[in-house]
Design a protein around this motif. Structure first.
Motif, PDB file in Angstrom:
ATOM      1  N   ALA A 215     -11.039  -5.865   4.368  1.00 33.81           N
ATOM      2  CA  ALA A 215     -10.274  -7.050   3.984  1.00 33.81           C
ATOM      3  C   ALA A 215      -9.876  -7.781   5.255  1.00 33.81           C
ATOM      4  O   ALA A 215      -9.929  -7.219   6.346  1.00 33.81           O
ATOM      5  CB  ALA A 215      -9.034  -6.657   3.172  1.00 33.81           C
ATOM      6  N   LEU A 216      -9.478  -9.056   5.101  1.00 26.75           N
ATOM      7  CA  LEU A 216      -9.083  -9.833   6.267  1.00 26.75           C
ATOM      8  C   LEU A 216      -7.885  -9.178   6.942  1.00 26.75           C
ATOM      9  O   LEU A 216      -6.845  -8.990   6.319  1.00 26.75           O
ATOM     10  CB  LEU A 216      -8.728 -11.268   5.859  1.00 26.75           C
ATOM     11  CG  LEU A 216      -8.229 -12.165   7.001  1.00 26.75           C
ATOM     12  CD1 LEU A 216      -9.369 -12.464   7.984  1.00 26.75           C
ATOM     13  CD2 LEU A 216      -7.645 -13.456   6.444  1.00 26.75           C
ATOM     14  N   PRO A 217      -8.001  -8.827   8.212  1.00 31.49           N
ATOM     15  CA  PRO A 217      -6.869  -8.200   8.892  1.00 31.49           C
ATOM     16  C   PRO A 217      -5.904  -9.232   9.460  1.00 31.49           C
ATOM     17  O   PRO A 217      -6.287 -10.371   9.755  1.00 31.49           O
ATOM     18  CB  PRO A 217      -7.535  -7.411  10.021  1.00 31.49           C
ATOM     19  CG  PRO A 217      -8.719  -8.260  10.376  1.00 31.49           C
ATOM     20  CD  PRO A 217      -9.196  -8.874   9.072  1.00 31.49           C
ATOM     21  N   THR A 226      -2.681  -5.497  20.825  1.00 30.38           N
ATOM     22  CA  THR A 226      -3.071  -6.188  19.596  1.00 30.38           C
ATOM     23  C   THR A 226      -3.131  -5.163  18.473  1.00 30.38           C
ATOM     24  O   THR A 226      -3.926  -4.214  18.515  1.00 30.38           O
ATOM     25  CB  THR A 226      -4.430  -6.888  19.734  1.00 30.38           C
ATOM     26  OG1 THR A 226      -4.337  -7.892  20.755  1.00 30.38           O
ATOM     27  CG2 THR A 226      -4.824  -7.554  18.425  1.00 30.38           C
ATOM     28  N   LEU A 227      -2.255  -5.350  17.482  1.00 28.49           N
ATOM     29  CA  LEU A 227      -2.190  -4.461  16.333  1.00 28.49           C
ATOM     30  C   LEU A 227      -2.933  -5.095  15.162  1.00 28.49           C
ATOM     31  O   LEU A 227      -2.924  -6.316  14.999  1.00 28.49           O
ATOM     32  CB  LEU A 227      -0.733  -4.206  15.948  1.00 28.49           C
ATOM     33  CG  LEU A 227       0.197  -3.734  17.071  1.00 28.49           C
ATOM     34  CD1 LEU A 227       1.618  -3.541  16.535  1.00 28.49           C
ATOM     35  CD2 LEU A 227      -0.326  -2.454  17.709  1.00 28.49           C
ATOM     36  N   SER A 228      -3.576  -4.272  14.358  1.00 23.78           N
ATOM     37  CA  SER A 228      -4.351  -4.765  13.211  1.00 23.78           C
ATOM     38  C   SER A 228      -3.796  -4.171  11.921  1.00 23.78           C
ATOM     39  O   SER A 228      -3.569  -2.950  11.838  1.00 23.78           O
ATOM     40  CB  SER A 228      -5.832  -4.396  13.352  1.00 23.78           C
ATOM     41  OG  SER A 228      -6.401  -5.065  14.469  1.00 23.78           O
ATOM     42  N   PHE A 229      -3.585  -5.039  10.926  1.00 21.41           N
ATOM     43  CA  PHE A 229      -3.029  -4.611   9.644  1.00 21.41           C
ATOM     44  C   PHE A 229      -3.832  -5.215   8.499  1.00 21.41           C
ATOM     45  O   PHE A 229      -4.392  -6.302   8.612  1.00 21.41           O
ATOM     46  CB  PHE A 229      -1.576  -5.073   9.496  1.00 21.41           C
ATOM     47  CG  PHE A 229      -0.625  -4.519  10.510  1.00 21.41           C
ATOM     48  CD1 PHE A 229      -0.054  -3.270  10.340  1.00 21.41           C
ATOM     49  CD2 PHE A 229      -0.283  -5.260  11.633  1.00 21.41           C
ATOM     50  CE1 PHE A 229       0.834  -2.757  11.274  1.00 21.41           C
ATOM     51  CE2 PHE A 229       0.598  -4.764  12.572  1.00 21.41           C
ATOM     52  CZ  PHE A 229       1.163  -3.510  12.399  1.00 21.41           C
ATOM     53  N   ILE A 230      -3.833  -4.498   7.380  1.00 19.93           N
ATOM     54  CA  ILE A 230      -4.338  -5.021   6.112  1.00 19.93           C
ATOM     55  C   ILE A 230      -3.144  -5.144   5.177  1.00 19.93           C
ATOM     56  O   ILE A 230      -2.395  -4.188   4.997  1.00 19.93           O
ATOM     57  CB  ILE A 230      -5.394  -4.096   5.491  1.00 19.93           C
ATOM     58  CG1 ILE A 230      -6.591  -3.937   6.426  1.00 19.93           C
ATOM     59  CG2 ILE A 230      -5.842  -4.627   4.138  1.00 19.93           C
ATOM     60  CD1 ILE A 230      -7.359  -5.210   6.708  1.00 19.93           C
ATOM     61  N   SER A 231      -2.968  -6.327   4.589  1.00 18.05           N
ATOM     62  CA  SER A 231      -1.819  -6.585   3.734  1.00 18.05           C
ATOM     63  C   SER A 231      -2.099  -6.171   2.292  1.00 18.05           C
ATOM     64  O   SER A 231      -3.185  -6.408   1.758  1.00 18.05           O
ATOM     65  CB  SER A 231      -1.462  -8.074   3.786  1.00 18.05           C
ATOM     66  OG  SER A 231      -0.487  -8.392   2.814  1.00 18.05           O
ATOM     67  N   SER A 232      -1.094  -5.556   1.675  1.00 13.41           N
ATOM     68  CA  SER A 232      -1.179  -5.197   0.256  1.00 13.41           C
ATOM     69  C   SER A 232       0.096  -5.682  -0.427  1.00 13.41           C
ATOM     70  O   SER A 232       1.198  -5.474   0.095  1.00 13.41           O
ATOM     71  CB  SER A 232      -1.314  -3.681   0.090  1.00 13.41           C
ATOM     72  OG  SER A 232      -1.240  -3.311  -1.269  1.00 13.41           O
ATOM     73  N   ILE A 233      -0.036  -6.336  -1.579  1.00 16.07           N
ATOM     74  CA  ILE A 233       1.115  -6.878  -2.297  1.00 16.07           C
ATOM     75  C   ILE A 233       1.172  -6.266  -3.690  1.00 16.07           C
ATOM     76  O   ILE A 233       0.171  -6.194  -4.398  1.00 16.07           O
ATOM     77  CB  ILE A 233       1.030  -8.413  -2.406  1.00 16.07           C
ATOM     78  CG1 ILE A 233       1.061  -9.038  -1.007  1.00 16.07           C
ATOM     79  CG2 ILE A 233       2.178  -8.968  -3.252  1.00 16.07           C
ATOM     80  CD1 ILE A 233       0.889 -10.538  -0.994  1.00 16.07           C
ATOM     81  N   SER A 234       2.362  -5.818  -4.086  1.00 21.26           N
ATOM     82  CA  SER A 234       2.541  -5.234  -5.417  1.00 21.26           C
ATOM     83  C   SER A 234       3.772  -5.849  -6.083  1.00 21.26           C
ATOM     84  O   SER A 234       4.687  -6.321  -5.410  1.00 21.26           O
ATOM     85  CB  SER A 234       2.685  -3.709  -5.330  1.00 21.26           C
ATOM     86  OG  SER A 234       3.765  -3.351  -4.490  1.00 21.26           O
ATOM     87  N   THR A 235       3.770  -5.846  -7.416  1.00 19.26           N
ATOM     88  CA  THR A 235       4.886  -6.371  -8.194  1.00 19.26           C
ATOM     89  C   THR A 235       5.314  -5.326  -9.214  1.00 19.26           C
ATOM     90  O   THR A 235       4.648  -4.300  -9.398  1.00 19.26           O
ATOM     91  CB  THR A 235       4.487  -7.676  -8.914  1.00 19.26           C
ATOM     92  OG1 THR A 235       3.333  -7.422  -9.724  1.00 19.26           O
ATOM     93  CG2 THR A 235       4.160  -8.774  -7.910  1.00 19.26           C
ATOM     94  N   PHE A 236       6.408  -5.609  -9.909  1.00 19.49           N
ATOM     95  CA  PHE A 236       6.922  -4.669 -10.896  1.00 19.49           C
ATOM     96  C   PHE A 236       6.209  -4.852 -12.230  1.00 19.49           C
ATOM     97  O   PHE A 236       5.978  -5.981 -12.676  1.00 19.49           O
ATOM     98  CB  PHE A 236       8.431  -4.846 -11.073  1.00 19.49           C
ATOM     99  CG  PHE A 236       9.219  -4.396  -9.876  1.00 19.49           C
ATOM    100  CD1 PHE A 236       9.600  -3.071  -9.751  1.00 19.49           C
ATOM    101  CD2 PHE A 236       9.542  -5.283  -8.870  1.00 19.49           C
ATOM    102  CE1 PHE A 236      10.305  -2.647  -8.642  1.00 19.49           C
ATOM    103  CE2 PHE A 236      10.254  -4.872  -7.756  1.00 19.49           C
ATOM    104  CZ  PHE A 236      10.635  -3.552  -7.632  1.00 19.49           C
TER     105      PHE A 236
END
Length: 268
Positions: A215-217, A226-236
């Motif tokens: 996924a787009l980092p 330089t730190l690299s992350f993958i974002s994840s979003i959750s809802t209720f």
């Protein structure tokens, strides 16, 4: 309860028609979904028939109308709102607040935060606070807004190594939310952050190289690394309160071993 500016003063028929057209659903298709008839849907939309409270909620469900706007539809039809909007600091949501804090705290040392419908941050862990350390103080004053913080030229934007790609991702995300919720405050925020100046392409930005990620980092500089992350979003799931329905939990998953090691060194 305050209604959406674009819905205030309108009858329920035009509002339902607007949602149906936005969802690109025909009267016949909606009627089949809601176990009704195209004639009845037409009568509701033109004001010739007043829908029952149950019918309003059924149509809203099949049109995927956000919870806040379902209340607006009920009010427009002459009924009381069905879903409460409880302030997050209300004692009734104490268990929710405690659960959120425990969740994002347990994610440390990796960054995690919780935002509301206009991306104001309602909770953040120490991983997030480490990333934003040193940005302009005015951007950290309540209500701290995640989009302003990410894209403002005196926020995190100068530190994001793939800013153009990440900015495009965030703006597209906001556009999808605006299309879904028809929120004027969110649209105003979008117009604000979209107007922030964008620097010339950084030669160090690796957009031309193959990206070995699923996924787009988010590639962000911190203390010379330089730190690299993958974002994840959750809802209720199945919320029954407007406030809860509009909360989103975003976690930043380390995308490479070097990022894992560095974050663990910050908070052993």
């Amino acid at each position: 309860m305050t209604t959406h500016p674009s819905t205030a003063g309108q009858g329920v028929g035009p509002l339902l028609r607007a949602w149906r057209e936005q969802r690109r659903v025909s009267q016949l298709e909606l009627a089949l979904r809601a176990d009704s008839s195209a004639r009845h849907i037409s009568f509701i939309e033109t004001g010739r028939s007043r829908p029952s409270e149950e019918m309003v909620l059924r149509l809203a469900e099949h049109l995927d109308v956000p919870m806040r706007e379902r209340n607006a539809l009920l009010l427009a039809a002459g009924y009381a709102p069905r879903y409460p909007e409880t302030p997050l600091d209300d004692p009734a949501l104490g268990a929710l607040r405690e659960g959120i804090e425990r969740l994002i705290g347990g994610y440390e040392p990796y960054p995690a935060l919780v935002v509301d419908a206009v991306y104001d941050v309602v909770a953040a862990n120490r991983g997030i606070m480490a990333l934003v350390d040193g940005v302009e103080e005015s951007l950290l004053e309540p209500p701290l807004n995640a989009m302003r913080l990410a894209l403002h030229p005196r926020g995190l934007a100068p530190r994001i190594r793939n800013l153009r790609a990440w900015r495009g991702h965030l703006l597209e995300q906001m556009e999808r939310q605006i299309a879904l919720h028809r929120s004027e405050p969110l649209r105003a925020l979008y117009e604000e952050v979209a107007a922030y100046p964008v620097p010339d392409a950084d030669p160090a930005e690796d957009s031309s190289e193959p990206v070995p990620y699923f996924a787009l980092p988010l590639r962000i500089e911190h203390e010379g690394r330089t730190l690299s992350f993958i974002s994840s979003i959750s809802t209720f799931n199945t919320p029954m309160d407007v406030t809860v329905a509009e909360l989103a939990i975003e976690t930043l998953l380390p995308a490479d071993p070097a990022t894992v090691k560095y974050l663990q060194s910050l908070m052993p």
